[in-house]
Structures are given as structure tokens and as C-alpha cells.
Design an enzyme around this catalytic site. Structure first.
Site, PDB file in Angstrom:
ATOM      1  N   GLU A 469       0.844  -1.209   0.000  1.00 12.78           N
ATOM      2  CA  GLU A 469       0.000   0.000   0.000  1.00 12.78           C
ATOM      3  C   GLU A 469       0.868   1.245   0.000  1.00 12.78           C
ATOM      4  OE1 GLU A 469      -3.292   2.226   2.847  1.00 12.78           O
ATOM      5  OE2 GLU A 469      -2.373   0.349   3.480  1.00 12.78           O
ATOM      6  N   GLN A 470       1.920   1.275   0.800  1.00 11.55           N
ATOM      7  CA  GLN A 470       2.827   2.425   0.859  1.00 11.55           C
ATOM      8  C   GLN A 470       3.464   2.692  -0.502  1.00 11.55           C
ATOM      9  OE1 GLN A 470       6.211   1.712   3.287  1.00 11.55           O
ATOM     10  NE2 GLN A 470       7.191   3.660   2.808  1.00 11.55           N
TER      11      GLN A 470
END
Length: 565
Positions: A469-470
Site C-alpha cells: 500500500e505504501q
């Protein structure tokens, strides 16, 4: 009988010739002395004007009863009424008496003869030279003087020297004419000692005759007629009712006592124009800055009236040709310069104040503009969410502001409920069973902003639980530039030393918004400083509600501080 008469006459003349010179009528010493340069011939005339047919002339050195010989072979001899030195020597200097006599009387006059030498290194002696004062800019004739008894008409061999240096002919400056040197357009540089030198033969003996004349050049101020230098047929502005002093300045050379000038108005003397308010002063001499002699006369008007405008105030000068100069009084032209300066200064102040106001209240101005002019997020961009919220899972159980509480309760309450934004918060809005990678990729593409919440001291490894996600979110925010990032510090002390480089980059380029409030009604109002900063960086909202907060989180109720355990 005839022979006896001749003998008697001879006896008479012999007796007269033997008469002592002291018994003659003495006329004293001749005022003009005779100067002779050593080694040059010198001829001295008897100063007594006599008819040589009726009188006899003798010469003798002063104090001597011996007459000068008439033998031509002698170095000093008498030739008629002339005494000749061929040549003169220094010892010849002294007084010589000329005695003129006949049967009826005897007359005597002495002449002073000075034999001199030139100064060392010079071709003249300063005590034995002629002198003349000449005016600058004129043509001067320098005469090779006292040559009447020597020159036989041939003067082509005369040489001229200035300060003992040959005069340079060949230009129009110096021209030799006979025994004269003509100097054209004399200047100060032409002043000096001019010496003429002429070869001379006397009884087959060669000599040089020389004469020196000192030329003094003076610049004589040109005498000019007086002239009015002010006024100059121009105009002067004067306010109605004001006092005005007009000056008439006359320039002159020499004495100014005989200069007559006066002021006139409408062809009458100024004193007769209006005696109650128009007066003239007596003229007085002054000197201008450049040294010109001036004489000034003032015209004083104590109060300017309407009839004075466009009237000629004339200064009259009585000279050979007459002269008049006038000055007009005019109403002052309105001066817009001060008003223009004031306008520009005021405009500049307005601009500066506007810029400062905008810098200080930029956020409030933008938010007010959005609200009052009904700005709305365009649906044509294909976006569904106003912001995607990224936050780390809180591992610090003692944190004053738990991240989950801020993200899941506070952000939705203010941004969604009160401000009308639509947020996507992972962990709240995804559907069960959806693949995480697909959800993140799809929702990021559908979001207009990326909100990143940081808190506490965290490392690059544990900043987010989900590294995938990052990577996707920060890639879109920094590389693809698809979405703008909003960085929020939740706690007062945040150390970025171990933060990911991407977070550091966002902080450096876009800054950070710091949460400094408590979980109370006051801190959760959208018009507080923190939320204004967030709303300013968010896109325009679909709607905005000004209603007060009316909810509880955990175990608190407004307006008490929220405590979450």
C-alpha cells in the site's frame, strides 16, 4: 687794407674759440641718455639745434678742456655736430659737453653716454632696451629703433630674435617689413624681448648693430554698453493676492553711476501705476557669481490683482540705442504632480497592504471565496473520493492521540460530516473479500488527495504494516503526480530521522500540518486553524455545514477532553 681786415676777423674767431666753456650759457643735461652696446658703433647728436653755417660746434668730455678731435681716423671723433664712437668701449661712459658758439654768443649742453654689456647668456641688457605696451588681439609693429644714422636703405639683412631665439617666419603670425617686425593678432604668449640685428660697415670695418624692444601685452576689457540681462521677455506665475518682487538686472563695465533705467507699466512710470501697492527701490550695485558687475532695481507688488495678469512690467534702459525687457504675470498652472504622487503612493500602499493581507490571511480568503462563490469539485475528473487516508497502525499504546481514533473518528466527523468531503479510509471502506492490491490501486486512482498521518518515532520498516500500500500510494503522489499529498503530524514530537525518504521529501516540498488540539468540541470545529489548513489543501467541498459537533467518542461528552483507553 683788405689783408688787415681778414687778419682781424681771424684774430676775433681765435679769441672766441679760446673762450672757456664755463662762460657759455649752460642748458644742463639732456634728458634722453644715449646707450651704446660695447663693441658697436655709436653716434651721438648735439642736443642744441643750430645752423651749422652760422655756428661752430665743439665736443669735450665733461671736466676736460680738451676738445674731441675731428680726425676721422680716431676711435672717438667729432663729425660736424655729431660725436662718433667707432666702436664704443666701456670706459667711454660719461658726460660729454656740446658747445655751440658764434660771434654773438656761446651755448652748452651735456649728454650722458652709457656704454653697456649684454647680460650673461642673453643677447640684450634689460636696462638698455626700448619698451611698449600693446593690446591683445591687435596687430603690433616692433621697430628696430635708432637706426636712422646707420641704415642706408638696405634692410634685407636684418635678423629678428625673440628671447635670443630666431623668430620663425613662414606663417601669418610674423612678417618682416623694412626695419619693422609685424606681429598679427597679438596674444599673451607673444609678449617678450624682441632683438633685431643688422650687419654694418664703417670705413670698411664690419660691425653688428643690435636693438632690443620689450613688448608687453595687456588684455584690455572691452568697454560695452550696459545691457539688461533680466527680465528676458518671459512670464512669472503669481497667486492672486500674493506679494511679488521683480528684479531688473543691468550688466555693465566700468562705473555704473551714470546708468539710467526704470520700471514702467502700461506706458507709465511704475510709481504712477498704483501707488498703494506698487513701489520701486533705488538701484544698487551687485556682483554676479561669475564676477560680472550688475546694478539692480526691484519692482515690489504688495498684492497681485486680476488686472495685473497678462500685463507687461517693463524694465527700460537708457543707452545709445535704448533697450526694454518685460515680464508678464500669469496665473499658476494647476499642479497635478502632487495629486499624482499621492495617488501612486496610495495605490502602492493598497497593493502592499493587499499583498500582506493575502499572505497573512490567504487561507481564510481562499476558503471564504470557495464558500461564497459556491465552488464545487468537478465530477468530470472521474474521481469518487476527495482524499485517500494513509496512516500507520498505532503500536504505542501510551500515545496521547491514538492514530485509529484520529483517523476513524475525528477525520470523518470534521471532513465528511461537517465539510462535505468524501474520504476513503482503508480498513473502513473496503468490501470484505476484495484483494488489497486491487482496492488500493483502484481507490488511489479515484482520489483527489492523499492524506498521510504520522505520529511518534517510527522507522522505515514499521511505518506501515502493508508495504505494498505504501509503495503504490507514494508512487502516485511523488512520481506520477496524480494526486497531491497532505502530511499531518498527529503528535507534538515527530522524529523524521528514520522516516522513509518519500515522507521526508513531502515534508520538505509541501510542509506539514501539525495537530495541536485536544479531542474536544472546540478543537473539532472546521473553522479552527488546523482544520482551515487541511481544508485549504483539500479540493473544494461538495457542501459545507456550520452546525456544531454533536457526538461522543468512547467515554467522553462535549465539551470535555476526550480520553481513549
Amino acid at each position: 687794407m683788405k689783408s688787415v681786415l681778414v687778419f682781424s676777423i681771424c684774430i676775433m674767431f681765435a679769441s672766441l674759440a679760446s673762450v672757456n666753456a664755463e662762460e657759455c650759457l649752460d642748458y644742463g643735461v639732456e634728458a634722453r641718455w644715449s646707450y651704446i652696446l660695447e663693441g658697436q658703433p655709436g653716434f651721438v647728436h648735439c642736443p642744441l639745434k643750430v645752423d651749422p653755417l652760422s655756428y661752430n660746434v665743439t665736443w669735450s668730455e665733461n671736466g676736460s678742456t680738451v676738445h674731441v678731435t675731428a680726425e676721422r681716423q680716431s676711435r672717438i671723433y667729432r663729425d660736424g655736430s655729431m660725436l662718433r664712437f667707432v666702436p664704443a668701449r666701456l670706459g667711454d661712459s660719461g658726460y660729454y659737453s656740446c658747445v655751440v658758439w658764434n660771434s654773438t654768443g656761446c651755448f652748452k649742453r651735456r649728454v650722458k653716454v652709457i656704454v653697456f654689456k649684454n647680460h650673461e647668456g642673453l643677447c640684450y641688457n634689460t636696462t638698455a632696451r626700448f619698451s611698449s605696451i600693446e593690446s591683445a588681439k591687435a596687430d603690433v609693429k616692433v621697430v628696430c629703433a635708432d637706426l636712422t644714422d646707420y641704415v642706408d636703405g638696405n634692410t634685407e639683412q636684418i635678423q629678428w630674435y625673440k628671447e635670443c631665439e630666431p623668430v620663425k617666419f613662414g606663417s601669418s603670425k610674423f612678417v618682416a617689413v623694412g626695419i619693422n617686425l609685424i606681429i598679427h593678432n597679438v596674444t599673451k604668449a607673444d609678449a617678450g624681448n624682441y632683438t633685431c640685428e643688422l650687419p654694418y660697415n664703417y670705413d670698411g670695418k664690419p660691425f653688428n648693430l643690435s636693438r632690443t624692444k620689450e613688448v608687453i601685452v595687456k588684455v584690455i576689457k572691452e568697454q560695452k554698453l550696459p545691457v539688461i540681462i533680466y527680465p528676458k521677455n518671459d512670464s512669472v506665475e503669481a497667486e492672486l493676492g500674493s506679494q511679488v518682487n521683480l528684479a531688473c538686472n543691468v550688466a555693465y563695465s566700468g562705473k555704473g553711476g551714470n546708468i539710467a533705467f526704470w520700471w514702467s507699466i502700461n506706458d507709465m512710470f511704475a510709481e504712477d501705476y498704483d501707488r498703494n501697492r506698487v513701489l520701486t527701490d533705488e538701484p544698487f550695485p551687485t556682483t554676479s557669481e561669475d564676477g560680472t558687475s550688475l546694478i539692480t532695481r526691484y519692482l515690489n507688488i504688495s498684492e497681485v490683482k486680476k488686472e495685473d495678469y497678462e500685463t507687461k512690467f517693463v524694465c527700460n534702459l537708457q543707452t545709445g540705442i535704448g533697450a526694454t525687457k518685460y515680464v508678464l504675470l500669469k496665473r499658476p498652472v494647476p499642479n497635478f504632480q502632487g495629486s499624482l504622487i499621492a495617488i501612486f503612493v496610495a495605490l502602492a500602499l493598497v497593493i502592499v497592504i493587499t499583498i500582506l493581507t493575502y499572505k497573512l490571511f490567504k487561507i481564510d480568503i481562499v476558503l471564504w471565496h470557495r464558500q461564497n462563490f459556491l465552488y464545487r469539485t468537478s465530477k468530470e475528473d472521474g474521481k469518487i473520493y476527495d482524499a485517500y487516508v494513509m496512516f500507520p497502525k498505532s503500536r504505542n499504546k501510551e500515545s496521547v492521540y491514538p492514530t485509529d481514533t484520529f483517523v476513524l473518528k475525528v477525520l470523518p466527523e470534521v471532513l465528511e460530516r461537517q465539510c462535505g468531503y468524501k474520504l476513503f479510509i482503508f480498513g473502513r471502506d473496503e468490501l470484505p473479500g476484495e484483494a488489497i492490491a486491487d482496492v488500493i490501486d483502484e481507490t488511489m486512482n479515484q482520489s483527489r488527495r492523499l492524506i498521510i498521518v504520522v505520529t511518534g518515532i517510527q522507522s522505515s520498516d514499521d511505518f506501515f504494516e502493508d508495504a505494498f500500500e505504501q509503495q503504490i500510494a507514494l508512487y502516485d503522489a511523488l512520481v506520477s503526480n496524480k494526486v497531491k499529498a497532505i502530511l499531518i503530524e498527529l503528535e507534538k514530537i515527530v522524529d523524521y530521522t528514520n522516516m522513509p525518504e518519500s515522507i521526508k521529501y513531502i515534508k520538505q516540498k509541501q510542509g506539514v500540518i501539525k495537530w495541536r488540539g485536544e479531542f474536544t468540541d472546540r478543537s473539532l470545529l472546521p473553522n479552527t486553524r488546523f482544520w482551515k489548513n487541511v481544508r485549504y489543501r483539500m479540493p473544494p467541498a461538495q457542501r459545507f455545514s456550520s452546525r456544531r459537533l454533536d457526538f461522543q467518542v468512547g467515554t467522553f461528552s462535549t465539551p470535555h477532553i476526550i480520553k481513549v483507553t
